[in-house]
Scaffold this active site. Sequence first.
Site, PDB file in Angstrom:
ATOM      1  N   SER A 135       0.910  -1.149  -0.116  1.00  0.00           N
ATOM      2  CA  SER A 135      -0.173   0.001  -0.137  1.00  0.00           C
ATOM      3  C   SER A 135       0.859   1.252  -0.098  1.00  0.00           C
ATOM      4  O   SER A 135       1.644   1.489   1.200  1.00  0.00           O
ATOM      5  CB  SER A 135      -0.952   0.045   1.283  1.00  0.00           C
ATOM      6  OG  SER A 135      -1.478   1.202   1.362  1.00  0.00           O
ATOM      7  N   ASP A 188      -7.335   3.281  -2.894  1.00  0.00           N
ATOM      8  CA  ASP A 188      -7.891   3.395  -1.819  1.00  0.00           C
ATOM      9  C   ASP A 188      -8.015   4.876  -1.385  1.00  0.00           C
ATOM     10  O   ASP A 188      -7.255   5.696  -1.168  1.00  0.00           O
ATOM     11  CB  ASP A 188      -7.296   2.661  -0.626  1.00  0.00           C
ATOM     12  CG  ASP A 188      -7.831   2.627   0.560  1.00  0.00           C
ATOM     13  OD1 ASP A 188      -8.927   2.888   0.779  1.00  0.00           O
ATOM     14  OD2 ASP A 188      -7.379   2.136   1.611  1.00  0.00           O
ATOM     15  N   GLU A 219     -11.226   1.093  -3.838  1.00  0.00           N
ATOM     16  CA  GLU A 219     -11.537   0.718  -2.126  1.00  0.00           C
ATOM     17  C   GLU A 219     -12.087   2.127  -1.435  1.00  0.00           C
ATOM     18  O   GLU A 219     -11.372   3.080  -1.492  1.00  0.00           O
ATOM     19  CB  GLU A 219     -10.271   0.490  -1.534  1.00  0.00           C
ATOM     20  CG  GLU A 219     -10.373  -0.103   0.105  1.00  0.00           C
ATOM     21  CD  GLU A 219      -9.066  -0.475   0.688  1.00  0.00           C
ATOM     22  OE1 GLU A 219      -7.939  -0.774  -0.237  1.00  0.00           O
ATOM     23  OE2 GLU A 219      -8.953  -0.722   1.701  1.00  0.00           O
ATOM     24  N   GLY A 296      -4.510  -4.323   5.751  1.00  0.00           N
ATOM     25  CA  GLY A 296      -3.610  -4.160   6.893  1.00  0.00           C
ATOM     26  C   GLY A 296      -3.645  -2.883   7.661  1.00  0.00           C
ATOM     27  O   GLY A 296      -4.343  -2.157   7.214  1.00  0.00           O
TER      28      GLY A 296
HETATM   29  O1  OSB Z   1      -7.221   1.740   4.540  1.00  0.00           O
HETATM   30  O2  OSB Z   1      -6.184  -0.085   4.154  1.00  0.00           O
HETATM   31  C1  OSB Z   1      -6.426   1.203   4.767  1.00  0.00           C
HETATM   32  C2  OSB Z   1      -3.074   1.779   6.894  1.00  0.00           C
HETATM   33  C3  OSB Z   1      -3.610   2.144   7.964  1.00  0.00           C
HETATM   34  C4  OSB Z   1      -4.910   2.587   8.044  1.00  0.00           C
HETATM   35  C5  OSB Z   1      -5.640   2.135   7.150  1.00  0.00           C
HETATM   36  C6  OSB Z   1      -5.317   1.559   5.996  1.00  0.00           C
HETATM   37  C7  OSB Z   1      -3.964   1.518   5.722  1.00  0.00           C
HETATM   38  C8  OSB Z   1      -3.106   0.836   4.488  1.00  0.00           C
HETATM   39  C9  OSB Z   1      -1.892   0.309   4.758  1.00  0.00           C
HETATM   40  O3  OSB Z   1      -3.468   1.008   3.541  1.00  0.00           O
HETATM   41  C10 OSB Z   1      -1.982  -1.307   4.904  1.00  0.00           C
HETATM   42  C11 OSB Z   1      -0.699  -2.281   5.381  1.00  0.00           C
HETATM   43  O4  OSB Z   1       0.328  -1.932   4.660  1.00  0.00           O
HETATM   44  O5  OSB Z   1      -0.655  -2.363   6.755  1.00  0.00           O
HETATM   45 MG    MG Z   2      -8.526   0.852   3.434  1.00  0.00          MG
END
Ligand code: OSB
Ligand code: MG
Length: 369
Positions: A135, A188, A219, A296
Site C-alpha cells: 500500500s 484506496d 477501495e 492491513g
Molecule cells: O485503509 O487500508 C487502509 C493503513 C492504516 C490504516 C488504514 C489503511 C492502511 C493501509 C496500509 O492501507 C496497509 C498496510 O500495509 O498495513
Molecule cells: Mg483501506
Amino acid sequence: MKIEKITLHHLSMPLVAPFETSFGRATHRECIIVEVQSGGLTGWGECPADADPGYSYETVGTALHILREFIQPLVAGRELADPAAYRDIVSHIRGHPMAKSGLEMALWDLQGKREGRSLKRMLGGARETVAVGVSVGLQSDPAALVDTVAGYTAGGYRRVKLKIKPGRDVGDVRAVRAAFPDLKLQVDANSAYVLDGGADPRNAEALMPLDDLGLLLIEQPLAENDLWDHHKLQQRFETPICLDESIASPRDARQALEMEACRVINIKQSRVGGLVNAVEIHDHCRDRGVPVWCGGMLETGIGRAANLALACLENFTLPGDISATDRYYERDITFERFSLNPDSTIDVPDRPGLGVEVDREALKACTVG
Ligand code: OSB
Ligand code: MG
C-alpha cells in the site's frame, strides 16, 4: 484457559517513511500490545487503533479506556473456553471492535500455544505462503509516486495499492498505469469522496476515468456509514468497489452484499472485532462467490502474523496488504522479520499460536505508556 493477568503496552513506533493517506500523514504508528498470562504461557495480541480518529473513531486512547474499564474486568480471573466465548462475553459492549480484537488475538495465541497448533491451522488455512502487495501512500507529485512504485516493483511486489484523495486521483493513477502497463493496481480513497457532490471538490464523479485504467478494485471511496451511496456508485462503475471502513461486523458484510454496495471485501480482523468475526465474513463471502483479501493497519510482527494466518483461508483470492517488515519498521517488536519471496508472497508462520516471539527490549524501547 484461566486469564490470570492482562498487561497493556502503549507503543509508538517510527515508520521507515512517512505514510500519507486522505486522512493524514503519519511518521509514527501507535498501537496497543496486549499481553495475557495463563497457565505459565504468554499470549500476545495487537490493537492497531492509531493516535488519531482519522481512519476510525477508535484511537489508542479510546481503546485503552474500553480495554481497562470494561473488557479487563469482564475477563480477568475468568475461565474462558475459547476466543468465541470471549466474543460473546464482550458482545454487549457497543462498538469498539479494535479494542475487542486486541485481547481476542492474545487468546488465540494462548490457545494455540496450549494445544501446540498454529493459528493458521486453528483457522483452517492450508497455504504455506500468502500472495501480498504493498500500500503506497500519497507522494509529493505523480513523478515521485512513479519512482516510489518503481522501488517496490523492483523489490518484488507484484500488486500495488495507491492511496488517493480529491485532486490527487486520476492524474496520479494514470501516471503509474503509463509506467507499469501490466501491474496489478488498485486504489484506496479512505472515504474521501461524496456521491453527487455537485461543485464539491470531493465529488466522486471525478473518479469515473479510473474505470478505464484496468484497476483490480476501488477501495472505500465514500463515507464509512454509507452503504447505499456505495451501491449507487457501484452501478456506475465496471471496476469492483471494495469496502474497508464500512464493514465493521458480519452483519455489515451480509447487508453490503445483499445491497450490492460492493463486489469485493477487504477483511481486517481488527476492524471487525477479531478473528472469529473475520472468519465468519470470509465464509459468508465464499458461499456467495465474493472474493476477499486481507487488509492491513501497519501492524507490528504480532498483528502481521495474525493477518498472514487469516489470509491462508481459501477465499482470500486477492493479494493482501501484508508487506515485508522492512516496508514498515527498521526495528520490529518480534524477533521474526517477514520478508518478501521472489513470487510476491510471504511465508506463513506455522509454530504454535501466532508463531512469533516478542523481543521485550524492542517492546520496551517504543513503549510510551
Ligand atoms: O485503509 O487500508 C487502509 C493503513 C492504516 C490504516 C488504514 C489503511 C492502511 C493501509 C496500509 O492501507 C496497509 C498496510 O500495509 O498495513
Ligand atoms: Mg483501506
